[in-house]
Design a protein around this motif. Structure first.
Motif, short mmCIF file in Angstrom:
data_model
loop_
_atom_site.label_atom_id
_atom_site.label_comp_id
_atom_site.label_asym_id
_atom_site.label_seq_id
_atom_site.Cartn_x
_atom_site.Cartn_y
_atom_site.Cartn_z
N UNK A 97 41.78 51.03 37.09
CA UNK A 97 42.09 51.24 38.51
C UNK A 97 40.84 51.24 39.37
N UNK A 98 39.80 51.94 38.94
CA UNK A 98 38.67 52.20 39.82
C UNK A 98 37.44 51.35 39.54
N UNK A 99 37.40 50.65 38.41
CA UNK A 99 36.20 49.89 38.08
C UNK A 99 36.53 48.43 37.74
N UNK A 100 37.34 48.21 36.73
CA UNK A 100 37.48 46.88 36.16
C UNK A 100 38.23 45.94 37.09
N UNK A 101 39.44 46.31 37.49
CA UNK A 101 40.26 45.40 38.29
C UNK A 101 39.70 45.15 39.69
N UNK A 102 39.13 46.15 40.40
CA UNK A 102 38.52 45.80 41.70
C UNK A 102 37.39 44.79 41.58
N UNK A 103 36.51 44.95 40.56
CA UNK A 103 35.45 43.96 40.36
C UNK A 103 36.02 42.62 39.95
N UNK A 104 37.04 42.63 39.11
CA UNK A 104 37.63 41.39 38.65
C UNK A 104 38.32 40.63 39.78
N UNK A 105 38.95 41.35 40.69
CA UNK A 105 39.59 40.68 41.82
C UNK A 105 38.60 39.97 42.71
N UNK A 106 37.48 40.61 43.02
CA UNK A 106 36.45 39.95 43.83
C UNK A 106 35.78 38.83 43.05
N UNK A 107 35.67 38.99 41.75
CA UNK A 107 35.10 37.92 40.92
C UNK A 107 35.97 36.67 40.97
N UNK A 108 37.28 36.85 40.92
CA UNK A 108 38.19 35.70 40.99
C UNK A 108 38.20 35.09 42.39
N UNK A 109 38.02 35.91 43.40
CA UNK A 109 38.06 35.42 44.78
C UNK A 109 36.74 34.80 45.22
N UNK A 110 35.70 34.98 44.44
CA UNK A 110 34.40 34.44 44.82
C UNK A 110 34.42 32.91 44.79
N UNK A 111 33.63 32.32 45.66
CA UNK A 111 33.56 30.86 45.70
C UNK A 111 32.39 30.27 44.95
N UNK A 112 31.58 31.10 44.34
CA UNK A 112 30.42 30.59 43.60
C UNK A 112 30.87 29.96 42.28
N UNK A 113 29.99 29.13 41.73
CA UNK A 113 30.31 28.41 40.50
C UNK A 113 29.84 29.15 39.26
N UNK A 114 28.62 29.69 39.31
CA UNK A 114 28.04 30.33 38.14
C UNK A 114 28.59 31.75 37.96
N UNK A 115 28.84 32.18 36.72
CA UNK A 115 29.38 33.54 36.49
C UNK A 115 28.45 34.63 37.01
N UNK A 116 27.13 34.43 36.91
CA UNK A 116 26.21 35.44 37.39
C UNK A 116 26.33 35.64 38.90
N UNK A 117 26.37 34.54 39.64
CA UNK A 117 26.51 34.63 41.09
C UNK A 117 27.85 35.24 41.48
N UNK A 118 28.89 34.92 40.74
CA UNK A 118 30.20 35.48 41.04
C UNK A 118 30.22 36.99 40.77
N UNK A 119 29.57 37.41 39.71
CA UNK A 119 29.52 38.84 39.40
C UNK A 119 28.71 39.60 40.45
N UNK A 120 27.59 39.04 40.89
CA UNK A 120 26.80 39.68 41.94
C UNK A 120 27.58 39.75 43.24
N UNK A 121 28.35 38.70 43.53
CA UNK A 121 29.19 38.74 44.73
C UNK A 121 30.24 39.84 44.62
N UNK A 122 30.84 40.02 43.44
CA UNK A 122 31.83 41.08 43.24
C UNK A 122 31.20 42.45 43.43
N UNK A 123 29.95 42.62 42.93
CA UNK A 123 29.28 43.91 43.12
C UNK A 123 29.00 44.17 44.59
N UNK A 124 28.54 43.15 45.31
CA UNK A 124 28.27 43.35 46.74
C UNK A 124 29.56 43.64 47.52
N UNK A 125 30.64 42.94 47.18
CA UNK A 125 31.90 43.13 47.91
C UNK A 125 32.49 44.51 47.66
N UNK A 126 32.31 45.04 46.44
CA UNK A 126 32.85 46.35 46.13
C UNK A 126 31.89 47.48 46.46
#
Length: 682
Positions: A97-126
């Motif tokens: 509820x509080x960690x995995x799915x919120x980060x995963x949702x922003x990771x899926x919504x990110x427009x970046x190609x590389x997994x690292x950039x998508x993960x950093x975008x998820x961290x910034x968004x959350x």
């Protein structure tokens, strides 16, 4: 000493059944073959674990307050097994509820190609989301540590109490709204004519949203076409990225350059951030098109079926016609090998409405019982109607719970969860998220998984408090969660008295306070009150929807609304596809019926034409419409003359000339309101 072998086997088989049902649910809303495993597994756990809580609560109650006879003891497990089951279920649900799915949702919504950039975008968004809860936790931590001192048990109690408090606030509001909305929706669905009127009233809104989604998608696709033309002047990694965007798009270059060139703003320097933002917007626009296309197709299909039920009253025979816009009925009761047209007529005309009315009355009684139990449990637990149905008293001074009480407890908890989850689709304050058959956006799937996991635990513990305190305080649920919630006086009072606020959303739903609130505060786009649907009968909205649905039914030929499934070819000529479902370029399966890939220009032309058609239909109105037309015509024919002291003689001398002009521009009072050669008269 009773054996737990049978209960353990039943518990294991029930968990397997729940897992199978969750997989079928995911298969209905998500394409399992194209959805990555890092999305499927967390979403599966976010639904399966709360579903197992519905099973674990009755087992916990019977294990702590079971009967003394083996035949009526019910399903029970040892105390340590129940306690460890709660620990594993709760902390997995908490992490999702509080960690995995919120980060995963922003990771899926990110427009970046590389997994690292998508993960950093998820961290910034959350970051803002997590900082808000961290700030709230710091304030609560000061209170907890001053009250109980610095101990790890106090810190764990703080985390669990804050998560429970926020989940309970949301659960009480959603459940209170659903306790009224569920019986009311069942009652309205039972009326066939009222159901058709509501479908027709919703048709213009759904079609307008579909048109907006198509326009927005066309803008982004036109921007991708312009990027393709400038691809050679960018970096090599950007060229591959642009090629992927072109494959994701479906707009021909001829249409893009001819319709949206002036409105597309492509920056002179292409950067990674710009491409990521465009990719994210394009994915959202494509899934918005799939969402509103599916919503429009379902609305048209329901309207046609409902109209067929009404039309069958004369012949006493009901047949659902198959058309290019309407897929064949797939339900068990709609198969022609099972039901004849005569029996199908009685089923849909009499039996189903009667059953729906009965379910509505039962749901109303259940809602009233839950509301009563929420308000009186803190004052006198023995008066709780829910607790009286669960706890039995077989020849003992202490209440006992057998197998019958477990079944009743599971039904009560399921109904409370259904009311809360039903409100997620009723109250439109969650952005552009929606569940679409075989086309749900991955970010939307993770968000709904968060809500299911967030609401179930507070609702389950709130249900446990319906039984007398001497019973639920012996459960493993209370020893694990409830003991930490009431660790401080603040938590004890909140858990006891806050559920009484369920009356606020209940009264707001009953008396239609949402419509008043949106008029005062401007929440018209967020709150859709169904009470207003019947109030728009005189405005022509349902007539407009009827015209839309009728034109949709007529077929592909001459469809001015642009609702035929068309894709532009390279030369710009439209190409008609067969109805049904087709694979989207990104692997998303979406409906290709009617409005899915139509040109937005044709949709805008259809919108103007349908308004004209509705105006033509309204010419043959009822009594009030005819009376208003006659009054207006009477005043239009009245000719007012100026007195002599205002130039009346000139009026008499030039009567013929000005009379001709009056006939051209409008006569009488009509000339005062802008009918004089198109000019506005102040």
């Amino acid at each position: 000493m009773f054996s737990t072998a049978g209960s353990s086997a039943f518990f294991s088989l029930t968990l397997l059944l729940i897992s199978a049902l969750v997989l079928l649910l995911l298969r209905y809303y998500l394409p399992l073959r194209t959805t990555p495993a890092y999305v499927l597994v967390p979403v599966f756990l976010a639904i399966a674990l709360p579903a197992s809580i519905v099973l674990l609560v009755p087992i916990d109650l019977a294990s702590s307050a079971g009967t003394d006879t083996d035949g009526s003891r019910g399903i029970w497990l040892p105390e340590m097994v129940v306690y460890k089951s709660w620990r594993v279920t709760y902390w997995l649900t908490f992490a999702l509820t509080w960690v995995i799915l919120p980060l995963l949702g922003e990771y899926c919504d990110s427009g970046y190609r590389e997994p690292k950039e998508r993960f950093l975008y998820a961290l910034r968004s959350n970051g803002r989301y997590q900082l808000m809860y961290l700030g709230t936790g710091m304030v609560g931590a000061i209170y907890f540590f001053l009250q109980n001192g610095w101990r790890f048990e106090s810190f764990k109690a703080l985390v669990m109490a804050l998560a429970y408090a926020w989940g309970l606030v949301l659960a009480i509001y959603l459940m209170g709204h659903g306790l009224v909305a569920v019986p009311r929706s069942l009652w309205r669905y039972a009326s066939v004519s009222g159901r058709l009127k509501r479908l027709q009233g919703n048709a213009p809104r759904v079609h307008d949203r579909l048109t907006e989604a198509l326009d927005k998608l066309e803008q982004y696709e036109a921007q991708v076409v312009q990027l393709k033309q400038r691809k050679n002047g960018t970096a090599r990694e950007f060229q591959e990225w642009i090629d992927e965007l072109v494959e994701m798009s479906s707009l021909p270059e001829s249409r893009a350059s001819g319709t949206r060139t002036s409105s597309v703003a492509v920056p002179p320097v292409i950067t990674e951030r710009y491409l990521a933002d465009l990719t994210r917007k394009l994915k959202r626009a494509r899934h918005a098109k799939v969402r509103f296309t599916d919503e429009w197709d379902r609305l048209v299909r329901k309207a046609l079926n409902t109209q067929a039920i009404l039309d069958s009253s004369a012949s006493k025979r009901l047949e659902f016609l198959e058309s290019p816009f309407q897929s064949p009925p797939t339900t068990f009761f709609s198969r022609p090998t099972v039901l004849t047209p005569y029996t199908r007529y009685h089923l849909y005309k009499h039996l189903i409405p009667t059953l729906t009315y009965t379910l509505s009355l039962l749901a109303s009684l259940a809602s009233a019982s839950v509301i009563w139990s929420e308000t009186v449990k803190s004052l006198e637990p023995k008066l709780s109607l829910v607790g009286l149905t669960v706890v039995h008293h077989p020849r003992s001074d202490r209440g006992r719970i057998g197998f019958g009480g477990q079944l009743i407890a599971a039904l009560w908890l399921c109904y409370m969860c259904i009311c809360a989850f039903f409100s997620l689709s009723e109250v439109r304050v969650w952005g552009n998220r929606a569940l679409v058959r075989r086309g749900t956006y991955e970010e939307s799937a993770t968000w709904y998984g968060v809500q299911v996991a967030k609401l179930t635990v507070p609702l389950a513990y709130n249900f446990v408090t319906f039984v007398p305190p001497n019973i639920y305080r012996e459960t493993g649920f209370y020893k694990f969660l409830g003991r930490l919630i009431v660790l401080t006086p603040l938590g004890n009072g909140f858990e006891t008295f806050f559920p009484m606020f369920v009356l606020v959303p209940v009264l707001a739903s009953i008396f239609g306070l949402y419509s008043k609130a949106k008029d005062i505060f401007g929440f018209a786009d967020l709150l859709d009150d169904e009470e207003e649907e019947n109030g728009d009968e005189g405005t022509g909205s349902w007539r407009e929807g009827r015209a839309l649905i009728e034109r949709e039914r007529q077929g592909l030929v001459g469809n001015s609304l642009g609702l035929a499934s068309r894709n532009g070819s390279r030369d710009g000529s439209p190409r008609v596809e067969a109805p049904g479902y087709r694979d989207e370029p990104n692997g998303v399966v979406g409906p290709s019926a009617s409005a899915s890939a139509s040109a937005s220009a044709s949709a805008r032309l259809g919108r103007s034409r349908r308004v004209q058609d509705v105006e033509d239909e309204d010419e043959e109105g009822g009594f009030f419409s005819d009376f208003a037309d006659r009054v207006r015509n009477t005043f239009d024919e009245v000719e007012f003359r100026k007195p002599k002291w205002l130039g009346g003689e000139e009026e008499e001398n030039g009567r013929g000339r000005r009379g001709g002009r009056a006939r051209d521009g409008g006569a009488g009072l009509a000339r005062w309101f802008g009918k004089d050669e198109g000019r506005v008269r102040l």
